[in-house]
Design a protein around this motif. Sequence first.
Motif, PDB file in Angstrom:
ATOM      1  N   TYR A  78       0.838  -0.799  -0.212  1.00 32.66           N
ATOM      2  CA  TYR A  78      -0.152   0.131  -0.454  1.00 32.66           C
ATOM      3  C   TYR A  78       0.616   1.557   0.302  1.00 32.66           C
ATOM      4  CZ  TYR A  78      -3.771   3.368   1.209  1.00 32.66           C
ATOM      5  OH  TYR A  78      -4.876   4.918   1.554  1.00 32.66           O
ATOM      6  N   VAL A  79       2.139   1.894   0.869  1.00 31.91           N
ATOM      7  CA  VAL A  79       2.437   2.278   1.107  1.00 31.91           C
ATOM      8  C   VAL A  79       4.013   2.362  -0.176  1.00 31.91           C
ATOM      9  CG1 VAL A  79       4.545   3.548   2.455  1.00 31.91           C
ATOM     10  CG2 VAL A  79       3.515   2.295   3.246  1.00 31.91           C
ATOM     11  N   SER A  80       3.799   1.492  -1.059  1.00 32.61           N
ATOM     12  CA  SER A  80       4.597   1.607  -2.422  1.00 32.61           C
ATOM     13  C   SER A  80       3.743   1.868  -2.980  1.00 32.61           C
ATOM     14  CB  SER A  80       4.442   0.269  -2.821  1.00 32.61           C
ATOM     15  OG  SER A  80       5.572  -0.219  -1.924  1.00 32.61           O
ATOM     16  N   ARG A  81       2.053   2.361  -3.170  1.00 33.79           N
ATOM     17  CA  ARG A  81       1.461   2.872  -4.403  1.00 33.79           C
ATOM     18  C   ARG A  81       1.010   4.365  -3.632  1.00 33.79           C
ATOM     19  NH1 ARG A  81      -1.230  -2.713  -6.507  1.00 33.79           N
ATOM     20  NH2 ARG A  81       0.659  -3.903  -6.919  1.00 33.79           N
ATOM     21  N   ARG A  82       0.619   3.848  -2.793  1.00 31.19           N
ATOM     22  CA  ARG A  82      -0.452   5.917  -2.218  1.00 31.19           C
ATOM     23  C   ARG A  82       0.411   6.489  -1.646  1.00 31.19           C
ATOM     24  NH1 ARG A  82      -5.110   6.063  -5.128  1.00 31.19           N
ATOM     25  NH2 ARG A  82      -5.775   3.875  -5.492  1.00 31.19           N
ATOM     26  N   VAL A  83       0.088   8.250  -1.611  1.00 28.90           N
ATOM     27  CA  VAL A  83       1.108   8.384  -0.578  1.00 28.90           C
ATOM     28  C   VAL A  83       0.292   8.525   0.756  1.00 28.90           C
ATOM     29  CG1 VAL A  83       1.701  11.314  -0.173  1.00 28.90           C
ATOM     30  CG2 VAL A  83       1.344  10.060  -2.421  1.00 28.90           C
ATOM     31  N   VAL A 136      -7.845  -0.275   0.854  1.00 26.91           N
ATOM     32  CA  VAL A 136      -6.637  -0.613   0.993  1.00 26.91           C
ATOM     33  C   VAL A 136      -6.994  -2.269   0.250  1.00 26.91           C
ATOM     34  CG1 VAL A 136      -5.038  -2.521   2.202  1.00 26.91           C
ATOM     35  CG2 VAL A 136      -5.440  -0.376   3.181  1.00 26.91           C
ATOM     36  N   LEU A 137      -7.654  -2.465   0.060  1.00 23.73           N
ATOM     37  CA  LEU A 137      -8.041  -3.367  -0.395  1.00 23.73           C
ATOM     38  C   LEU A 137      -7.747  -3.043  -2.107  1.00 23.73           C
ATOM     39  CD1 LEU A 137     -10.377  -5.727   1.783  1.00 23.73           C
ATOM     40  CD2 LEU A 137      -8.123  -6.420   0.963  1.00 23.73           C
ATOM     41  N   GLN A 138      -8.353  -2.365  -2.656  1.00 29.49           N
ATOM     42  CA  GLN A 138      -8.350  -1.470  -4.008  1.00 29.49           C
ATOM     43  C   GLN A 138      -7.249  -1.730  -4.469  1.00 29.49           C
ATOM     44  OE1 GLN A 138     -10.964   1.952  -4.104  1.00 29.49           O
ATOM     45  NE2 GLN A 138     -13.113   0.576  -4.128  1.00 29.49           N
ATOM     46  N   THR A 139      -6.615  -1.052  -3.830  1.00 29.73           N
ATOM     47  CA  THR A 139      -4.633  -0.273  -4.231  1.00 29.73           C
ATOM     48  C   THR A 139      -3.934  -1.874  -4.868  1.00 29.73           C
ATOM     49  OG1 THR A 139      -5.257   2.014  -3.124  1.00 29.73           O
ATOM     50  CG2 THR A 139      -2.825   0.696  -2.851  1.00 29.73           C
ATOM     51  N   ILE A 140      -4.328  -2.650  -3.480  1.00 31.11           N
ATOM     52  CA  ILE A 140      -3.242  -3.703  -4.016  1.00 31.11           C
ATOM     53  C   ILE A 140      -4.456  -5.122  -4.515  1.00 31.11           C
ATOM     54  CG2 ILE A 140      -2.396  -3.842  -1.657  1.00 31.11           C
ATOM     55  CD1 ILE A 140      -3.990  -6.161  -0.646  1.00 31.11           C
ATOM     56  N   GLN A 141      -5.434  -4.522  -4.981  1.00 28.99           N
ATOM     57  CA  GLN A 141      -6.457  -5.205  -5.822  1.00 28.99           C
ATOM     58  C   GLN A 141      -6.370  -6.552  -5.812  1.00 28.99           C
ATOM     59  OE1 GLN A 141      -3.513  -5.480  -9.259  1.00 28.99           O
ATOM     60  NE2 GLN A 141      -3.889  -3.659 -10.570  1.00 28.99           N
ATOM     61  N   TRP A 142      -6.610  -6.708  -4.701  1.00 28.49           N
ATOM     62  CA  TRP A 142      -7.784  -8.078  -3.947  1.00 28.49           C
ATOM     63  C   TRP A 142      -6.660  -9.000  -3.789  1.00 28.49           C
ATOM     64  CZ3 TRP A 142     -12.318  -7.625  -0.836  1.00 28.49           C
ATOM     65  CH2 TRP A 142     -12.788  -6.416  -0.857  1.00 28.49           C
TER      66      TRP A 142
END
Length: 377
Positions: A78-83, A136-142
């Motif tokens: 998550y931290v790799s993809r979102r601020v 979080v789930l949406q960001t890591i594509q479940w």
Amino acid sequence: MALKREGVYLEEEYREEIRYYMHDMERYTMSSTASMDQQPEIRWHMRPCLVDFLVEIHFTFRLRPETLYLTLNIIDRYVSRRVVYVKHYQLVGCAALWIAAKFEDAKERVPTVQDLAQICRDTYDEAAFIQMEGHVLQTIQWALGHPTAEAWLRMICCGPYAEEPKVQHVARFLMEITLFYREFVKYAPSSIALGALTLARYLCGKGRRIFEETEECLEIVDLLDVRLSKHVNDLSETLVKKYSYAFYSKAATFVVQYYLQGGRFSRQPLAPLPMTPVRSTSPRTFSTPASVSTTASDLSDDMPATPSSPAFSSDLFSSSYMSDDKENLPSPTFEPAINKQHAESIPDHFLPHDFVTFGRPALHSLNVSSPRPTLVA
């Protein structure tokens, strides 16, 4: 049959297919340290504080070991993809733990949203955890099928070489140390598990298995060895307490004492391959590459042999192991680390479910500039 009696089920027919799939999934679910370096507010010195907080919650609810590793993998992805801002760092951690517990654990052990809010001293509304969970789930594509280091360790220990419980517990202690620091984030869970097991076998005086070791595995061993030799007294007190239980073979006590006494991992050169004897001038005699007298005491099943670790008093590790390997069960007594600086005095009746008093301040209220802020339980 012995593994099945211990509650471990692995169909040998599908072993290689399982390994291939796990390797594919671990590559797919890796995080990016380069992206995490670009966070505007999150700094790496904050990571040990968050991991320490999560280890306490994980141990309090007696969740499965896989849950903790999956939690950190979800956070890192998550931290790799979102601020992520400092004020939300703890919220992300709790949401990741909640997701991982739902995926890995029994329903009755999963903390409720009320529990999470209470742990954070009502810093966040209950709705915030639900909203962050979905984000979080949406960001890591479940993608939750991450093969954790714990899963790899179980796979390795289900192989033809059965490991003693003490070796496994030391390996688990070393694996959890890797969760705290940046230098280990870039390595695949399979390498983390193999590196921790390699160092654990060495510390316990077992022979090295050169044929299993990889370059990444040895890099991890060296990183762990250097960190423990230089900063053994800076290890998380929470983690050291956790692995000082007799149920975990007092793994933390063993490792801390080993390095406080100056022990180090030593890479020995590979043993030379056997050479064809060369006939000498005298009949019925042969010369060998090295004229070393070999006695019966020199022979060992583990080749090449490594120096055994310094001998410690057997009283430290005389406690019997539990018959089953369910790490989430409590230990009846607590025994703090020996020679560990600043170790707290814990009463004998201290139990895992008392490990956290839900009065801890929110992480974002701490001094951000401090490399190791003090958390008040």
